[in-house]
Design an enzyme around this catalytic site. Structure first.
Site, mmCIF file in Angstrom:
data_model
loop_
_atom_site.group_PDB
_atom_site.id
_atom_site.type_symbol
_atom_site.label_atom_id
_atom_site.label_comp_id
_atom_site.label_asym_id
_atom_site.label_seq_id
_atom_site.Cartn_x
_atom_site.Cartn_y
_atom_site.Cartn_z
ATOM 1 N N ALA A 1 -4.320 46.528 21.247
ATOM 2 C CA ALA A 1 -4.640 45.957 22.558
ATOM 3 C C ALA A 1 -4.898 47.082 23.549
ATOM 4 O O ALA A 1 -4.889 48.264 23.201
ATOM 5 C CB ALA A 1 -3.499 45.064 23.042
ATOM 6 N N ASN A 2 -5.143 46.718 24.798
ATOM 7 C CA ASN A 2 -5.322 47.692 25.875
ATOM 8 C C ASN A 2 -4.556 47.213 27.105
ATOM 9 O O ASN A 2 -3.943 46.146 27.095
ATOM 10 C CB ASN A 2 -6.814 47.895 26.178
ATOM 11 C CG ASN A 2 -7.512 46.588 26.520
ATOM 12 O OD1 ASN A 2 -7.232 45.970 27.557
ATOM 13 N ND2 ASN A 2 -8.425 46.150 25.656
ATOM 14 N N HIS A 3 -4.613 48.004 28.159
ATOM 15 C CA HIS A 3 -3.778 47.738 29.332
ATOM 16 C C HIS A 3 -4.426 46.805 30.362
ATOM 17 O O HIS A 3 -3.850 46.574 31.429
ATOM 18 C CB HIS A 3 -3.418 49.057 30.030
ATOM 19 C CG HIS A 3 -2.511 49.942 29.236
ATOM 20 N ND1 HIS A 3 -1.218 49.598 28.930
ATOM 21 C CD2 HIS A 3 -2.722 51.163 28.669
ATOM 22 C CE1 HIS A 3 -0.657 50.570 28.225
ATOM 23 N NE2 HIS A 3 -1.551 51.527 28.054
ATOM 24 N N SER A 4 -5.592 46.275 30.085
ATOM 25 C CA SER A 4 -6.281 45.470 31.095
ATOM 26 C C SER A 4 -5.483 44.218 31.453
ATOM 27 O O SER A 4 -5.043 43.473 30.571
ATOM 28 C CB SER A 4 -7.668 45.069 30.594
ATOM 29 O OG SER A 4 -8.315 44.259 31.554
#
Length: 424
Positions: free
Chosen positions: A220-223
């Site tokens: 995943a990513n931090h968005s």
């Protein structure tokens, strides 16, 4: 709340409260507005005080409460409140209050203030479904919208008693987002919010995709989705119809937007391909994973307890480049307008801006919104962006709240729309 989160510092906001049970939610809205630095004046109708008393509004706002035009006559309060406001938010707005506003009544402090103000007016109706759907109410809403009042659609859900359906007051966080979008919006010559996106349909992606490795873990990513959400709110107040593709976003749906929840890059790609047909603009604000598992494990990937240094090998493959794919699928057509987002960090070989300019060439979108994510951007209330065209030339820059950034992006988008809506 840190100063960087106080996006409404110094704004003078008049909050009108109609006589409905949903008035209790407005107390949370007032607290949120004050927490973001706004100077809030609450003007309840007399009937609304049966639901929430004056003492509550005075404690939350720090100002005395007036309901009648015959109070503070020497200060001409019924004129001054409206004249001084930077924004008016009315929540809840009952069917009766909508009817009085439509007819231009000025028989209490709230309706008189609305007639006087030249600030944006955001109205959040709340009532039983039958009242909301009645032809009289629908006509009143239509007339108010034609005059420039920003009437947001009620939410669908539990109402008073056992009833459920459209007519529920949106949650305070969603109303706060709508207030941010309205106060930061560009104005016309009358001071009303410029509705340059009226009749347009926008497809906006937001959030961050998740790529399953096994039944437990994912890439995943931090968005957080906040910039995409700000774009949706800003587009709605400017008159657009918004379809929002939300990738793992835990935020209240913008009132009036159609929301579709999804998870992975493949799901987002399918949704974009399905819904981009005949929209006026595609705005790709979601952070899409570049890689996904080559083969998702059916069972949880185990570690070898007998060897503390053992690490499983993960095979990855590229995901579809949704932005580039959308540009190519558009072929020689001029529309929809396609807006991409690029989060970059610089390196030894090139700056973040140089990398974004190269990406603008490569992707071919009409606009590329670049932001350097070396600092605190994800989850923050603020952002700093550069808007590039297909050649990498910088067209505009914006730094401030994500709402303010959203309006600058929409300014550039609106300049590229055809005179007749493509989605008509």
């Amino acid at each position: 709340m840190s100063p960087s989160q106080r996006t409404l510092d110094g704004a003078r906001v008049l909050v009108g409260v109609g006589g409905g049970i949903a008035a209790y939610k407005t107390a949370h809205l007032v607290r949120g507005l004050v927490g973001e630095g706004a100077d809030v004046r609450v003007v309840p109708t007399a009937s609304s005080l049966h639901f929430v008393g004056a003492a509550t509004w005075e404690a939350l706002s720090g100002h005395p409460v007036l309901t009648s035009v015959f109070e503070d006559v020497d200060e001409v309060a019924h004129v001054r409140f409206g004249q001084e406001a930077d924004l008016v938010v009315i929540a809840p707005a009952t069917a009766d209050l909508l009817a009085r506003m439509r007819s231009g009544r000025a028989d209490d402090m709230l309706t008189a203030s609305v007639l006087v103000t030249r600030a944006p007016v955001v109205v959040a109706p709340a009532m039983h479904t039958e009242m909301w759907e009645h032809p009289s109410t629908r006509e009143n809403v239509s007339v108010l919208r034609e005059r420039g009042t920003l009437v947001i659609d009620p939410a669908v859900g539990r109402l008073t008693g056992p009833d459920s359906g459209p007519g529920r007051l949106p949650e305070p966080d969603a109303l706060l987002d709508a207030a941010r979008a309205a106060i930061a919006a560009p104005r016309d010559e009358r001071g009303a919010v410029r509705r340059d996106l009226a009749g347009r349909e926008l497809l906006i992606t937001a959030g961050g995709t998740r790529e399953d490795l096994d039944p437990v873990r994912f890439l995943a990513n931090h968005s957080s989705g906040r910039q995409g959400w700000a774009l949706a709110h800003a587009a709605l107040v400017r008159g657009a119809r918004v379809r929002l593709l939300a990738a793992n976003v835990e935020l209240e749906t913008p009132p009036g937007a159609e929301r579709i929840d999804l998870g992975s890059a493949a799901e987002l790609a399918d949704a974009v391909a399905t819904h981009r047909s005949r929209v006026d603009a595609l705005v790709m604000a979601a952070a899409v994973a570049d890689f996904t598992a080559a083969d998702r494990a059916q069972d949880k990937i185990k570690k070898d307890d007998g060897d503390d240094d053992s690490v499983p090998s993960l095979a990855l493959r590229r995901t579809q480049d949704i932005l580039r794919h959308s540009v190519l699928d558009r072929a020689d057509a001029e529309y929809p307008v396609i807006v991409g987002f690029a989060a970059e960090t610089g390196g030894n070989a090139a700056s973040a801006l140089d990398l974004a300019r190269a990406k603008a060439h490569r992707k071919g979108a009409d606009l590329l919104v670049f932001n350097d994510v070396s600092g605190e951007v994800f989850g923050s209330a603020s952002n700093s962006v550069h808007i590039l065209d297909q050649t990498g030339e910088e067209l505009a820059a914006s730094a401030g709240s994500k709402t303010a950034v959203a309006h600058v992006v929409l300014d550039e988008l609106a300049r590229r729309l055809p005179e007749v809506p493509w989605s008509a």
